[in-house]
Write an enzyme that holds these catalytic residues in place. Structure first.
Site, PDB file in Angstrom:
ATOM      1  N   CYS A  95       6.847  94.197  61.175  1.00  0.00           N
ATOM      2  CA  CYS A  95       7.526  95.469  60.898  1.00  0.00           C
ATOM      3  C   CYS A  95       8.123  95.448  59.496  1.00  0.00           C
ATOM      4  CB  CYS A  95       8.625  95.684  61.937  1.00  0.00           C
ATOM      5  SG  CYS A  95       9.716  97.065  61.550  1.00  0.00           S
TER       6      CYS A  95
ATOM      7  N   CYS B 120      11.029 111.630  64.387  1.00  0.00           N
ATOM      8  CA  CYS B 120      11.290 110.193  64.510  1.00  0.00           C
ATOM      9  C   CYS B 120      12.562 109.895  63.715  1.00  0.00           C
ATOM     10  CB  CYS B 120      10.074 109.454  63.962  1.00  0.00           C
ATOM     11  SG  CYS B 120      10.203 107.681  64.056  1.00  0.00           S
TER      12      CYS B 120
ATOM     13  N   CYS C  77      11.331  91.566  63.183  1.00  0.00           N
ATOM     14  CA  CYS C  77      10.018  91.444  63.812  1.00  0.00           C
ATOM     15  C   CYS C  77       9.005  91.249  62.683  1.00  0.00           C
ATOM     16  CB  CYS C  77       9.687  92.687  64.632  1.00  0.00           C
ATOM     17  SG  CYS C  77      10.894  92.957  65.937  1.00  0.00           S
TER      18      CYS C  77
ATOM     19  N   CYS D 291       4.421 104.251  61.970  1.00  0.00           N
ATOM     20  CA  CYS D 291       5.326 103.283  62.593  1.00  0.00           C
ATOM     21  C   CYS D 291       5.447 102.028  61.761  1.00  0.00           C
ATOM     22  CB  CYS D 291       4.730 102.765  63.892  1.00  0.00           C
ATOM     23  SG  CYS D 291       4.903 103.821  65.236  1.00  0.00           S
TER      24      CYS D 291
ATOM     25  N   GLU E 146      15.150 106.848  56.374  1.00  0.00           N
ATOM     26  CA  GLU E 146      14.024 107.770  56.473  1.00  0.00           C
ATOM     27  C   GLU E 146      13.942 108.478  57.810  1.00  0.00           C
ATOM     28  OE1 GLU E 146      10.895 105.947  53.302  1.00  0.00           O
ATOM     29  OE2 GLU E 146      10.712 105.254  55.346  1.00  0.00           O
TER      30      GLU E 146
ATOM     31  N   GLY F   8      15.600 100.750  62.327  1.00  0.00           N
ATOM     32  CA  GLY F   8      16.720 100.166  63.050  1.00  0.00           C
ATOM     33  C   GLY F   8      16.524 100.011  64.541  1.00  0.00           C
TER      34      GLY F   8
ATOM     35  N   SER G   1       9.518  97.832  73.212  1.00  0.00           N
ATOM     36  CA  SER G   1       8.545  97.202  72.313  1.00  0.00           C
ATOM     37  C   SER G   1       8.181  95.834  72.860  1.00  0.00           C
ATOM     38  CB  SER G   1       9.158  97.070  70.915  1.00  0.00           C
ATOM     39  OG  SER G   1       9.372  98.351  70.382  1.00  0.00           O
ATOM     40  N   LEU G   2       7.190  95.794  73.722  1.00  0.00           N
ATOM     41  CA  LEU G   2       6.820  94.527  74.365  1.00  0.00           C
ATOM     42  C   LEU G   2       5.944  93.685  73.435  1.00  0.00           C
ATOM     43  CD1 LEU G   2       7.182  92.981  77.012  1.00  0.00           C
ATOM     44  CD2 LEU G   2       5.081  94.027  77.830  1.00  0.00           C
ATOM     45  N   HIS G   3       4.810  94.214  73.041  1.00  0.00           N
ATOM     46  CA  HIS G   3       3.962  93.658  71.977  1.00  0.00           C
ATOM     47  C   HIS G   3       3.305  92.314  72.263  1.00  0.00           C
ATOM     48  CE1 HIS G   3       5.321  96.942  69.594  1.00  0.00           C
ATOM     49  NE2 HIS G   3       6.471  96.425  69.228  1.00  0.00           N
TER      50      HIS G   3
ATOM     51  N   CYS H 171      17.502  96.570  59.555  1.00  0.00           N
ATOM     52  CA  CYS H 171      17.499  96.106  60.949  1.00  0.00           C
ATOM     53  C   CYS H 171      17.826  94.630  60.939  1.00  0.00           C
ATOM     54  CB  CYS H 171      16.110  96.337  61.561  1.00  0.00           C
ATOM     55  SG  CYS H 171      16.048  95.973  63.335  1.00  0.00           S
TER      56      CYS H 171
ATOM     57  N   ASN I  34       0.018  99.055  61.589  1.00  0.00           N
ATOM     58  CA  ASN I  34       0.015  99.710  60.281  1.00  0.00           C
ATOM     59  C   ASN I  34       0.356  98.680  59.229  1.00  0.00           C
ATOM     60  OD1 ASN I  34      -0.464 102.524  60.860  1.00  0.00           O
ATOM     61  ND2 ASN I  34       1.446 102.413  62.007  1.00  0.00           N
TER      62      ASN I  34
HETATM   63  N1  SAH Z   1      13.738  98.976  66.747  1.00  0.00           N
HETATM   64  C1  SAH Z   1      13.131  99.738  67.758  1.00  0.00           C
HETATM   65  C2  SAH Z   1      12.691 101.114  67.322  1.00  0.00           C
HETATM   66  C3  SAH Z   1      12.071 101.268  65.961  1.00  0.00           C
HETATM   67  S1  SAH Z   1      10.457 100.667  65.686  1.00  0.00           S
HETATM   68  C4  SAH Z   1      11.996  98.971  68.362  1.00  0.00           C
HETATM   69  O1  SAH Z   1      11.608  97.948  67.810  1.00  0.00           O
HETATM   70  O2  SAH Z   1      11.514  99.397  69.410  1.00  0.00           O
HETATM   71  C5  SAH Z   1       9.374 101.808  66.580  1.00  0.00           C
HETATM   72  C6  SAH Z   1       8.075 101.159  67.032  1.00  0.00           C
HETATM   73  O3  SAH Z   1       7.195 100.874  65.931  1.00  0.00           O
HETATM   74  C7  SAH Z   1       8.300  99.831  67.738  1.00  0.00           C
HETATM   75  O4  SAH Z   1       7.496  99.723  68.882  1.00  0.00           O
HETATM   76  C8  SAH Z   1       7.852  98.857  66.674  1.00  0.00           C
HETATM   77  O5  SAH Z   1       7.541  97.617  67.228  1.00  0.00           O
HETATM   78  C9  SAH Z   1       6.675  99.572  66.088  1.00  0.00           C
HETATM   79  N2  SAH Z   1       6.241  99.032  64.798  1.00  0.00           N
HETATM   80  C10 SAH Z   1       6.998  98.432  63.859  1.00  0.00           C
HETATM   81  N3  SAH Z   1       6.240  98.056  62.800  1.00  0.00           N
HETATM   82  C11 SAH Z   1       4.978  98.429  63.071  1.00  0.00           C
HETATM   83  C12 SAH Z   1       3.755  98.348  62.338  1.00  0.00           C
HETATM   84  N4  SAH Z   1       3.688  97.823  61.116  1.00  0.00           N
HETATM   85  N5  SAH Z   1       2.646  98.859  62.913  1.00  0.00           N
HETATM   86  C13 SAH Z   1       2.714  99.438  64.132  1.00  0.00           C
HETATM   87  N6  SAH Z   1       3.844  99.555  64.857  1.00  0.00           N
HETATM   88  C14 SAH Z   1       4.970  99.051  64.334  1.00  0.00           C
HETATM   89 FE1  SF4 Z   2      13.867  96.208  63.948  1.00  0.00          FE
HETATM   90 FE2  SF4 Z   2      12.267  97.571  65.664  1.00  0.00          FE
HETATM   91 FE3  SF4 Z   2      11.350  96.741  63.254  1.00  0.00          FE
HETATM   92 FE4  SF4 Z   2      11.849  94.945  65.174  1.00  0.00          FE
HETATM   93  S1  SF4 Z   2      10.283  96.595  65.233  1.00  0.00           S
HETATM   94  S2  SF4 Z   2      12.429  94.761  62.996  1.00  0.00           S
HETATM   95  S3  SF4 Z   2      13.640  95.851  66.151  1.00  0.00           S
HETATM   96  S4  SF4 Z   2      12.960  98.239  63.613  1.00  0.00           S
END
Ligand code: SAH
Ligand code: SF4
Length: 418
Positions: A154, A140, A151, A392, A127, A216, A270-272, A147, A349
């Site tokens: 995600c 984007c 996480c 996201c 996508e 990814g 992506s610290l989180h 991936c 999300n």
């Molecule tokens: N793999 C890379 C880039 C793709 S994800 C990464 O993890 O950084 C892009 C961003 O969206 C990342 O910060 C990811 O943590 C965030 N993200 C993933 N799932 C999400 C969700 N359900 N709600 C909000 N942000 C999310």
């Molecule tokens: Fe992969 Fe980024 Fe999603 Fe983590 S947040 S599963 S690294 S796409």
């Protein structure tokens, strides 16, 4: 670093939880034997033209012309390359194609966000999302189908890694977006380098920024992402400034320095979470590359400065990582490593089956205020394109499963038909 890495990338171990996956070669001929030129650097196009029979001088000149038509003009047909002799155009078309990812579905959100479900030639769906706002248009872009990293919040992370996208499939997303937005320069099609800036921008640059935040982990597909972004940044290619491109990583430390040196785009991390316990849970890569090590790699990131700050993404998960103490610890950590940082708070999300909830707006505001009072900007990212699941982490090609099943049904029906 190793200059053979592109050849080996298909065989390299992908450090994650999933077994390495063979990567499609950069140049896989089409079924009819023709080669797709999209994704190849100019010297490679030159080599291919020479291999096809042109002498060195001709090959070099034609490669320059073809490159310009491909990336600067966006043509998809050799017949449109009017400064190349009429006889040569069919000669090129017999040997080469100018590809684009296949479009399975294009959706338009009520807020202007657009999402495309795309497909590789070997049938994998991925996508791409376009998000316009008042000042810019951000594309984007995906780097992998699926991936390896899982996480827990995600949606993409619930898919296994199918394969890395090739440079052509990555830069092809940008080209497809330009096609859809009608953004290729029009007018005089003669081959000239002195096209004026005014003429060039006359079509309006709706696509101004690129974020590697689709499906990814871009740093687990390093070579292909780098090669694709070089084409995006090439002055005679798509010509986008590195300052307008951001690469987001979940923290693949060994590749971060290389990314700064060999790609040089803005970095988002992506610290989180700020404790080992929570980050181990929600970003399992943390078990391999911990928070302090990650922040040190950010401090060492080539090119980071107060003018080019590193973005720390922080997804807001209710009762998981959203407390006042988390916000204070975030400020402390970013200061301890003396990082030129900004924090991007992302409301979670939700997706079907997710085990988290988004923090309340009041909690997000309180968190943002604490970080801000610590002297670090912490805007909240407005979710966009929610009605089309373009936000996201929602990229999981929901339509894919349906269309697969539908295709299977259609195949079965076709076979059953008399
Ligand atoms: N793999 C890379 C880039 C793709 S994800 C990464 O993890 O950084 C892009 C961003 O969206 C990342 O910060 C990811 O943590 C965030 N993200 C993933 N799932 C999400 C969700 N359900 N709600 C909000 N942000 C999310
Ligand atoms: Fe992969 Fe980024 Fe999603 Fe983590 S947040 S599963 S690294 S796409």
């Amino acid at each position: 670093m190793s200059d053979t890495s592109s050849d080996l990338s298909g065989l390299m171990t992908i450090p994650g939880q999933v077994d390495p996956v063979p990567v499609a070669r950069d140049i896989t001929p089409r079924a009819d034997g023709r080669l797709d030129l999209i994704g190849l650097p100019r010297p490679r196009i030159c080599e291919l033209l020479a291999e096809a029979g042109l002498d060195q001088r001709q090959a070099k000149l034609r490669a320059k012309q073809v490159f310009h038509w491909l990336y600067h003009r966006g043509v998809t047909d050799f017949a449109a390359m009017t400064d190349i002799s009429k006889a040569m155009r069919p000669w090129l078309a017999e040997r080469f194609v100018i590809g684009r990812p296949n479009i399975v579905e294009a959706q338009h959100s009520s807020d202007g966000t657009r999402k495309w479900l795309l497909q590789t030639d070997d049938g994998h769906d991925f996508e791409m999302v376009f998000i316009p706002d008042e000042t810019r248009g951000t594309l984007c872009v995906s780097s992998q189908v699926g991936c390896t990293l899982n996480c827990t919040f995600c949606h993409t992370g619930t898919m296994r890694l199918v394969r890395n996208l090739t440079p052509g499939e990555i830069v092809g997303q940008v080209m497809l977006a330009r096609d859809a937005l009608g953004e290729w320069p029009k007018g005089a099609m003669d081959f000239s380098d002195d096209e004026s800036a005014a003429q060039y921008t006359a079509d309006g640059r709706l696509l101004t920024n690129i974020v590697m935040m689709g499906m990814g982990e871009p740093l687990y597909n390093f070579d292909h992402v780098r090669d694709a972004l070089h084409l995006v940044m090439d002055g005679d290619g798509l010509g986008l400034s590195k300052r307008r491109i951001t690469l987001s990583t979940s923290g693949v430390i060994p590749a971060m320095e290389r990314a700064g040196e060999e790609i040089g785009v803005n970095l988002a991390v992506s610290l989180h979470a700020v404790t080992k316990e929570v980050r181990d849970e929600i970003v399992p890569l943390n078990k391999k590359y911990g928070i302090e090590e990650l922040l040190q790699a950010c401090a060492d990131y080539p090119g980071a400065s107060n003018a080019r700050r590193i973005t720390f993404e922080y997804v807001m998960l209710k009762d998981k990582n959203d407390g006042d103490e988390d916000a204070r610890e975030l400020v402390r950590l970013l200061k301890q490593f003396n990082l030129p940082a900004k924090v991007n708070l992302i409301p979670f999300n939700p997706w079907p089956g997710a085990e988290y909830e988004c923090s309340t707006p009041e909690r997000i505001k309180a968190f943002s205020d604490i970080v801000f009072e610590g002297g670090i900007s912490a805007p909240v990212r407005t979710p966009r394109g929610r009605d089309i699941d373009a936000a996201c982490g929602q990229l999981k090609t929901a339509a894919k499963k349906k269309s697969r099943a539908e295709r299977d049904r259609e195949d079965a029906a076709a076979q059953a038909a008399p």
